[in-house]
Design an enzyme around this catalytic site. Structure first.
Site, PDB file in Angstrom:
ATOM      1  N   LYS A 146      -7.239  27.254  57.982  1.00 29.28           N
ATOM      2  CA  LYS A 146      -6.716  26.717  56.724  1.00 29.28           C
ATOM      3  C   LYS A 146      -6.505  27.873  55.760  1.00 29.28           C
ATOM      4  O   LYS A 146      -7.421  28.676  55.520  1.00 29.28           O
ATOM      5  CB  LYS A 146      -7.757  25.764  56.151  1.00 29.28           C
ATOM      6  CG  LYS A 146      -7.200  24.512  55.517  1.00 29.28           C
ATOM      7  CD  LYS A 146      -8.368  23.594  55.190  1.00 29.28           C
ATOM      8  CE  LYS A 146      -7.912  22.407  54.403  1.00 29.28           C
ATOM      9  NZ  LYS A 146      -9.059  21.633  53.906  1.00 29.28           N
ATOM     10  N   VAL A 147      -5.295  27.967  55.213  1.00 30.89           N
ATOM     11  CA  VAL A 147      -4.996  29.016  54.226  1.00 30.89           C
ATOM     12  C   VAL A 147      -4.429  28.356  52.982  1.00 30.89           C
ATOM     13  O   VAL A 147      -3.731  27.347  53.067  1.00 30.89           O
ATOM     14  CB  VAL A 147      -3.987  30.069  54.777  1.00 30.89           C
ATOM     15  CG1 VAL A 147      -4.529  30.784  55.993  1.00 30.89           C
ATOM     16  CG2 VAL A 147      -2.630  29.447  55.081  1.00 30.89           C
TER      17      VAL A 147
END
Ligand code: E4P
Length: 221
Positions: A83-84
């Site tokens: 997740k960014v």
């Protein structure tokens, strides 16, 4: 519509898993912090019991370190989605990791423009936060509609992962639009089962059945 569970609490996941309704899990730094345990251990335990994508979020904010953290997280298990956040460095990281065949969930999306950038950066999932938009009197569901239409126009392969879900209405409206996934707090999954007429109807059926004195499986069966 797929359901992911929005929690880092392994006990909550274990409780819902037998329903067969869990297609994946999303975590974030706040959810991990709530557990007060080592992040790697939490993510490993979740990945051991959940087959679908498990989102684990980077906490660096610059490209080089995000990339390092992303590669580290993705090495924990095959089903990790890194997740960014939806920042310039986050999307550069998204491009880099997705080129390597790693699933990427781009989080903290609050506009259709941001969602276009994420899709063009090769995101596997885009996470628009509907509840947090509603909190500032903007329409979370309106954003889901916009993203769905845009992604369809260009046949973008990025899946819409509706996040920050707070109500049944969020789930139903997202499903009506055609969003591929919703990530739900465990409490909301449980609420989906409930309708007062189901309880009332079941009570009446069982009372009538009792009067017959019968058993579905006879004692000698
Ligand atoms: C999911 O990926 C998000 O981390 C989560 O849905 C955020 O929800 P919140 O706005 O209730 O914190």
């Amino acid at each position: 519509m797929k359901f992911f569970i929005d929690t880092a609490d392994i006990e909550q996941i274990k409780e819902i898993l037998p329903t067969g309704l869990v297609d994946g899990v999303t975590t974030n730094p706040s959810l991990i912090a709530k557990q007060g345990k080592d992040m790697r251990g939490i993510i490993e335990s979740i990945c051991e019991i959940v087959k679908g994508p498990v989102s684990a979020e980077v906490t660096a904010t610059d490209y080089e370190n995000m990339k390092k953290e992303g590669l580290y997280l993705s090495s924990i298990a095959k089903n990790i989605a890194v997740k960014v956040p939806l920042t310039e460095d986050g999307l550069k990281t998204c491009r880099e990791l997705s080129n390597k065949g790693i699933m990427v969930n781009v989080t903290l999306c609050f506009s259709a423009g941001q969602a276009i950038l994420a899709a063009k950066s090769g995101a596997t999932f885009i996470s628009p936060f509907v509840g947090r938009l509603d909190d500032i009197n903007e329409s979370g569901i309106g954003l889901i509609k916009e993203i769905y239409e845009i992604y369809k126009n260009y046949n973008f392969q990025t899946s819409i992962l509706v996040a920050s879900v707070r109500s049944m209405e969020h789930i139903i409206e997202s499903a009506k639009i055609g969003a591929q996934i919703a990530t739900l707090p465990p409490k909301l999954i449980k609420e989906l089962f409930i309708h007062p007429l189901t309880d009332k109807g079941l009570k009446a059926f069982l009372e009538d059945w009792k009067k017959t004195g019968q058993k579905i499986i006879p004692d000698n069966g």
